[in-house]
Each structure stands twice: as C-alpha cells, then as structure tokens.
Design a protein around this motif. Structure first.
Motif, PDB file in Angstrom:
ATOM      1  N   MET A 145       1.736 -16.514  59.888  1.00 37.63           N
ATOM      2  CA  MET A 145       2.763 -16.569  58.847  1.00 37.63           C
ATOM      3  C   MET A 145       2.907 -17.987  58.285  1.00 37.63           C
ATOM      4  O   MET A 145       3.118 -18.175  57.089  1.00 37.63           O
ATOM      5  CB  MET A 145       4.099 -16.079  59.407  1.00 37.63           C
ATOM      6  N   LEU A 146       2.764 -18.983  59.150  1.00 37.64           N
ATOM      7  CA  LEU A 146       2.822 -20.369  58.678  1.00 37.64           C
ATOM      8  C   LEU A 146       1.614 -20.701  57.826  1.00 37.64           C
ATOM      9  O   LEU A 146       1.721 -21.484  56.862  1.00 37.64           O
ATOM     10  CB  LEU A 146       2.911 -21.316  59.877  1.00 37.64           C
ATOM     11  N   ALA A 147       0.468 -20.120  58.159  1.00 42.69           N
ATOM     12  CA  ALA A 147      -0.719 -20.320  57.323  1.00 42.69           C
ATOM     13  C   ALA A 147      -0.481 -19.737  55.926  1.00 42.69           C
ATOM     14  O   ALA A 147      -0.921 -20.308  54.914  1.00 42.69           O
ATOM     15  CB  ALA A 147      -1.935 -19.668  57.980  1.00 42.69           C
ATOM     16  N   LEU A 148       0.232 -18.606  55.869  1.00 42.36           N
ATOM     17  CA  LEU A 148       0.588 -18.026  54.574  1.00 42.36           C
ATOM     18  C   LEU A 148       1.507 -18.964  53.803  1.00 42.36           C
ATOM     19  O   LEU A 148       1.337 -19.162  52.577  1.00 42.36           O
ATOM     20  CB  LEU A 148       1.272 -16.673  54.787  1.00 42.36           C
ATOM     21  N   ARG A 149       2.455 -19.576  54.494  1.00 43.23           N
ATOM     22  CA  ARG A 149       3.340 -20.547  53.849  1.00 43.23           C
ATOM     23  C   ARG A 149       2.538 -21.725  53.294  1.00 43.23           C
ATOM     24  O   ARG A 149       2.803 -22.211  52.187  1.00 43.23           O
ATOM     25  CB  ARG A 149       4.382 -21.059  54.856  1.00 43.23           C
ATOM     26  N   LEU A 150       1.571 -22.188  54.068  1.00 41.47           N
ATOM     27  CA  LEU A 150       0.733 -23.295  53.604  1.00 41.47           C
ATOM     28  C   LEU A 150      -0.045 -22.889  52.359  1.00 41.47           C
ATOM     29  O   LEU A 150      -0.187 -23.671  51.410  1.00 41.47           O
ATOM     30  CB  LEU A 150      -0.238 -23.719  54.713  1.00 41.47           C
ATOM     31  N   ALA A 151      -0.546 -21.647  52.363  1.00 39.97           N
ATOM     32  CA  ALA A 151      -1.299 -21.165  51.198  1.00 39.97           C
ATOM     33  C   ALA A 151      -0.403 -21.105  49.962  1.00 39.97           C
ATOM     34  O   ALA A 151      -0.816 -21.492  48.857  1.00 39.97           O
ATOM     35  CB  ALA A 151      -1.892 -19.792  51.501  1.00 39.97           C
ATOM     36  N   LEU A 152       0.830 -20.611  50.125  1.00 39.14           N
ATOM     37  CA  LEU A 152       1.760 -20.558  48.993  1.00 39.14           C
ATOM     38  C   LEU A 152       2.110 -21.969  48.513  1.00 39.14           C
ATOM     39  O   LEU A 152       2.216 -22.227  47.305  1.00 39.14           O
ATOM     40  CB  LEU A 152       3.026 -19.814  49.405  1.00 39.14           C
ATOM     41  N   GLY A 153       2.300 -22.881  49.490  1.00 38.30           N
ATOM     42  CA  GLY A 153       2.597 -24.265  49.119  1.00 38.30           C
ATOM     43  C   GLY A 153       1.458 -24.893  48.336  1.00 38.30           C
ATOM     44  O   GLY A 153       1.678 -25.600  47.343  1.00 38.30           O
ATOM     45  N   LEU A 154       0.243 -24.625  48.765  1.00 35.26           N
ATOM     46  CA  LEU A 154      -0.919 -25.170  48.052  1.00 35.26           C
ATOM     47  C   LEU A 154      -1.058 -24.558  46.661  1.00 35.26           C
ATOM     48  O   LEU A 154      -1.479 -25.226  45.709  1.00 35.26           O
ATOM     49  CB  LEU A 154      -2.186 -24.927  48.879  1.00 35.26           C
ATOM     50  N   ALA A 155      -0.701 -23.263  46.567  1.00 34.25           N
ATOM     51  CA  ALA A 155      -0.748 -22.626  45.240  1.00 34.25           C
ATOM     52  C   ALA A 155       0.250 -23.308  44.297  1.00 34.25           C
ATOM     53  O   ALA A 155      -0.056 -23.557  43.115  1.00 34.25           O
ATOM     54  CB  ALA A 155      -0.436 -21.133  45.373  1.00 34.25           C
ATOM     55  N   LEU A 156       1.436 -23.643  44.793  1.00 30.68           N
ATOM     56  CA  LEU A 156       2.416 -24.361  43.982  1.00 30.68           C
ATOM     57  C   LEU A 156       1.926 -25.759  43.627  1.00 30.68           C
ATOM     58  O   LEU A 156       2.125 -26.242  42.499  1.00 30.68           O
ATOM     59  CB  LEU A 156       3.744 -24.461  44.733  1.00 30.68           C
ATOM     60  N   LEU A 157       1.270 -26.408  44.567  1.00 25.04           N
ATOM     61  CA  LEU A 157       0.703 -27.725  44.280  1.00 25.04           C
ATOM     62  C   LEU A 157      -0.369 -27.624  43.197  1.00 25.04           C
ATOM     63  O   LEU A 157      -0.483 -28.478  42.320  1.00 25.04           O
ATOM     64  CB  LEU A 157       0.102 -28.333  45.545  1.00 25.04           C
ATOM     65  N   GLY A 158      -1.165 -26.568  43.278  1.00 17.61           N
ATOM     66  CA  GLY A 158      -2.213 -26.379  42.264  1.00 17.61           C
ATOM     67  C   GLY A 158      -1.634 -26.184  40.886  1.00 17.61           C
ATOM     68  O   GLY A 158      -2.237 -26.595  39.886  1.00 17.61           O
ATOM     69  N   SER A 159      -0.432 -25.582  40.803  1.00 16.70           N
ATOM     70  CA  SER A 159       0.198 -25.416  39.489  1.00 16.70           C
ATOM     71  C   SER A 159       0.664 -26.747  38.931  1.00 16.70           C
ATOM     72  O   SER A 159       0.765 -26.928  37.715  1.00 16.70           O
ATOM     73  CB  SER A 159       1.387 -24.449  39.599  1.00 16.70           C
TER      74      SER A 159
END
Length: 605
Positions: A145-159
């Motif tokens: 679940m934390l890996a999913l959070r990291l993925a979402l965080g990176l997606a926001l960073l990519g934006s």
C-alpha cells in the motif's frame, strides 16, 4: 522461501479477517483513506497557491481551510491505522499463533521431538516472537500500500515536472541498500546466537532462587558474572561487526536519495523562476517531494519489518511442516482402542532404543513378560535405562527394534490417546502448575474435572487421600482453593509438597491399565514415603482385581521394591536379572549386590 512466505502472510491475514473481521476491515479502510488524504493534501496545496496567485482570495481561503482539515485528517488516519493494526496483531497474534505453535508441539504423541536439539532450537526462536510474525504479514501488506502511495506521489510530481520522476530510482536506492544492510545484520545475529543463549542462561541462573543457593554456597557469583559479561561482550562484538557495514550501506543509500532529492527540487525552483512552471506546481512538487522522503523512510521501515521476520518465520514454517508431516503419517495409521482390561499383560520383545547422539542404546535387546495384575519394580544405577523403559511403556517413544506388546498387540498399533487415557503416572520430573490446588490435582483426569460438581470433589478428595496429602491441604491458607506459585502471588510449596500433588494427580483415574510411579517419593521423607507406598500398593492390588492393571515402580530405595511381584534389574541398558526379591537375593547376583549396598547405607545412618 518467497512463495512459502507469501502463502504464510496470506494465511495470517485471512486469520485476522476470520477472527476479527470488524477490526481488520477498519484497519484496511483507514489505511486506504490515509492514502486518499495524502493525495488530497498535495492537490489542496496547489489549489491554495494557484488561487492566491490568481487573486481569488475567497477561493484561496476555502482551499486553505480544506488543507488544514486534510492535515488533521492525515494525522488522525495514520494514528488510527497504527492503533487498529496493533490491536489486531495483539488479539490474533498473541493468542492464535502462540496456541498453534503449542498445539503443533503437543499433538505429536511421542517425545522424540522434545529431545531433538534441532526442534528445540526452532521452538526457542519462535517462542515470544508471535508479535513479530503476525506484524510481518501486516508489514508486507502495508509495504504494498505504501508503494502505491509512492506511485501516486510520483505521478503528482510528474504533473509538476517530468524531471521529478527521476526521484523513483532515488527512492529505490534506500530499499536496495537496506536489503544489503539486513544481510550483514542477519549474519552477525547468527554468529552471536550461541553467546546470546549462554548469556541468557547465566543470567537466569544468577537471578533464580534455585541455582542461587548453590551459587552462594560455592561463592561462584562473581565468576559467573564474569562469564556472563564475557559472553555478552562477544555477542555485542559480533552484532557490531554486522551493524557497522549495515549502517554504512544505509547511510550511502540515504545520501544518494538526499542528493537526488535536492538536485531535482533545485531544478523545479529554476523552472518556476523562469516561468516554465506555475508557483502552485512548484509548491506542489516541493510538498510531495518532501512528503515522499518520509514515505520512502516508512516504506523502508515496514519492508524491513516484513523481510526481517524471515529469521523467525523460517523456524515457524519448519515446525509447521514437521507437525503437518506427522499428522499426515498419523492419518494413514490404523489404530485400535486399548483393551477394556488386561488378561495376559505386557510383553517386551527384544526392545532396543537409543537417543540421538548417544554412544550406546539406552535399552538394548530387553525381553520380559509382565503378567496382568502384577506390581513390577525396575531398579539399577543412574543411566541404566529405567526411565527409558517407562517412556516406552507409556508410548512416549517407539522401539527402534523389537516390540512392546499389550495383550499380544504391538503398542504402536493402539491409539496413543486411548492408551494414555488408560494410563496414570507420577514422574520424577513432575509438573508444577500455577493454578489452584484443586485444579492442579484435577488435571490428572480432565473427564472428571469437566463436571465441576460433586463427582469431581469426591475424585479429588480420594486422590488427596491416596497421596497422603490431607495434612498438606489442611495447612494451606484456603485449602483446595489455594492458588499456587509465589511468583504469581500465590503460596509456594516445597519440593516434597509439589511431589505430593503430582502423586495425587496420578490417583485421579479410577480404571487405568498401567500405573507408573517413576521415583515418586524422591523428595519425600522416610515416613511419608512409607505411608504413600503402603497406599499405592493397596491401590495397585485393587486395580489388579478390577482391570488387571500393571503397576510399574521405579525407585532407588530398595525398601520400597521388595514387595513387588517382579523386579527387573537393568545395567547399561540391558536386563540382567528378573524375578521376585527373595529369589534375586538368593541368586547373589547384581540385585543382591545393590540391595546389600543400600542396606548398609541405611544401617550406617
């Protein structure tokens, strides 16, 4: 190992769901909500900045209020998720897992595994580690679940900036270096294990009242303290040898992450300054990237917890496979019940048995017929095989050669649980149950103690009388309801008093086929010993009439065995003589020699 580990984690999580469905569902939902709040905070930060930059004061104010609420929710959800997880782990892990380990140990009807250093070593490792085992399953789930959070965080960073996606390999570096660090720590822990066990054993001897008497008489306290300190120093040195390179690997991983983190944030600020990104996007990137560092740290912590638990999970899996293998073999056995009574008796036919690591067999080619209804005494020096013979009769071990036959049937073909239900025994290494006196005695026959009524009271009273324990019970502060064990706030008993309760337990069953008294009076004085043996000999004759029971007495005191129908003399695992007392004395063999030595020792006192 990975597949077995994942399978175990899945079973543990399913166990949580089955036993505590509401708590488990709440813990999962709150953890998911925590992820949603994490993303919402980042978006709210951008909204506040962008609305303020556009001059929309009211919208910016409402966005700021929403951000404050989300921050409060973030703290609340994290704390609630943590507390719910701890509650589930405690309620399920500290009960079901520990009980499962104990069931796996006790469901095996023989004692071979309890005398196997390999088995006992694994039990020692998992004992007290049930919290860590259960928490590792939740750590594995939370890592995903934390890996999913990291993925979402990176997606926001990519934006905010595609360049910030380079934080992904930077975030992976601490995970990789942490794995290298764990390898060093695991090796050092294994290296220190022997000294850790020695240090604990010495510490227990120094702090327990039993060994404390000998330590004070011999004056060895300071020497034992020195040995304990030396073992502790060696263990610490071994741990440090692993901790130093482990710390270096972790430091290297976090330095690399910080360097990449700082460089990419500087790039984002330059883009905002040149107008290629809005101020809201820049703040969004800074906020998410800053939060991302904490997420990486927590992900490393939980993944370390999950991976580090392999040290205790591997022994748990080994124990479960051991027990499962035994149950699978037991399912193929065709077992018959024990006979209702003995008509012929018990026969040992060329029985040989040896313990692992021993230079010679504990019993070597023993053959003898024990008639139904007889009282049999087993004598010999220490290490001659007396207790081993008793264990084989109780089906605690199986002969490696030959057979133990009951009414002509190999004891291995009789259901061990049914045979034990027709066996009563008082062993020299008896149990000390920190319960009430009544419960401690009633454990001798749970079928009677389940009633909790007058029948149980009568059975307990009869057992107390058989053990000559009436005066002991009368002197206790609350009689049969006295709680035992000073460590638990109860009454402490002497060794002889504990032994009398063990003898009472052995008298609870009314119709045994086998009554075993293995050094039953070793801790008692001569008058108590004489009174108890008179009562037990009378009971043995009663049982002989009602069920044809065989009574087996192991004793070093020859005055207690002279009245036996049959005396077995063991020497170095072999049966060297067998017969009644008078016949063996006339034969002037080993029994006569031992009897003469014992008689002289008592005469000289």
């Amino acid at each position: 190992m990975t597949r077995r580990l994942i399978t175990l984690w899945a079973r543990l999580l399913h166990l949580c769901w089955r036993l505590e469905p509401r708590l488990t569902a709440a813990a999962l939902l709150v953890r998911i909500l925590d992820t949603v709040v994490f993303v919402a905070i980042a978006l709210a930060v951008r909204e506040v900045i962008d609305r303020a930059e556009a001059g929309l004061a009211a919208a910016a104010m409402w966005a700021a209020i929403g951000l404050a609420c989300l921050r409060l929710a973030d703290f609340s959800t994290f704390t609630l998720a943590l507390n719910l997880r701890i509650l589930v782990v405690e309620k399920v892990g500290l009960t079901e897992i520990q009980d499962g380990i104990l069931r796996d140990v006790t469901d095996i009807h023989t004692l071979d595994h309890l005398e196997d250093p390999q088995f006992l070593g694994r039990v020692t490792i998992v004992r007290g580690a049930t919290w860590q085992i259960m928490d590792s399953a939740w750590a594995a789930l939370e890592s995903v679940m934390l890996a999913l959070r990291l993925a979402l965080g990176l997606a926001l960073l990519g934006s905010a900036s595609p360049w910030l996606l380079l934080l992904l390999p930077c975030a992976a570096l601490p995970l990789w270096t942490d794995a290298r660090a764990r390898a060093h720590e695991t090796r050092s822990t294994q290296e220190a294990a022997g000294d850790v066990r020695l240090q604990r054993e010495l510490h227990e001897n120094l702090t327990r009242p039993g060994p404390g008497k000998e330590i004070r008489v011999t004056g060895t306290g300071r020497d034992l303290i020195r040995l304990q300190a030396e073992a502790d120093e060696r263990a610490t040195a071994a741990v440090v040898r692993g901790a130093v390179p482990a710390a270096a690997w972790r430091l290297a991983g976090w330095l690399a992450f910080c360097a990449g983190f700082g460089g990419l944030l500087s790039l984002l600020l330059l883009q905002a300054g040149s107008g290629r990104a809005t101020l809201g996007e820049a703040v969004l990137g800074i906020t998410v990237a800053t939060s991302l560092s904490h997420e990486v740290a927590y992900t490393v912590q939980r993944s370390t917890t999950a991976a580090g638990a392999q040290r205790v999970i591997e022994p748990l899996l080994w124990l479960r496979e051991y027990a499962a293998g035994y149950r699978a073999r037991a399912a193929t056995w065709t077992k018959r019940p024990a006979p209702d009574r003995l008509l012929d008796g018990i026969t040992l036919d060329n029985v040989t048995f040896g313990y692992a690591g021993s230079a010679r067999p504990a019993l070597d080619g023993v053959s003898v017929h024990i008639p139904a209804g007889s009282v049999v005494a087993v004598v010999g020096e220490y290490g001659s095989g007396k207790t081993t013979l008793v264990k084989l009769l109780c089906s605690f071990h199986e002969p490696q050669q030959g057979e133990v036959q009951v009414e002509g049937v190999d004891l291995r073909g009789i259901d061990p649980a049914h045979w034990r239900a027709r066996t009563s025994a008082a062993f020299q290494d008896f149990g000390r149950y920190r319960t009430t006196v009544r419960e401690s005695i009633a454990f001798g026959d749970l079928q009677q103690s389940d009633g909790q009524g007058q029948s149980e009271d009568k059975a307990v009273a009869r057992a107390v009388a058989a053990a000559d324990a009436e005066r002991l019970i009368a002197r206790l502060p609350e009689g049969l309801d006295t709680r035992l064990g000073a460590e638990d706030g109860g009454t402490e008993l002497s060794e002889g008093q504990w032994q009398k309760l063990a003898l009472a337990r052995a008298s609870m069953r009314e119709t045994p086929l086998l009554l075993v008294l293995d050094e039953p009076t070793a801790s008692l004085d001569a008058p108590s010993e004489h009174a108890i043996f008179e009562r037990y000999m009378a009971r043995a004759r009663e049982l002989a009439q009602s069920t044809g029971a065989v009574t087996v007495i192991v004793s070093h005191r020859f005055s207690t065995v002279a009245g036996a129908d049959l005396i077995l003399v063991l020497h170095e695992g072999r049966l060297v003589e067998a017969g009644p007392h008078a016949e063996l004395v006339r034969a002037n063999g080993r029994y006569a020699e031992l009897f003469t030595i014992a008689e002289k020792s008592y005469t000289s006192i």
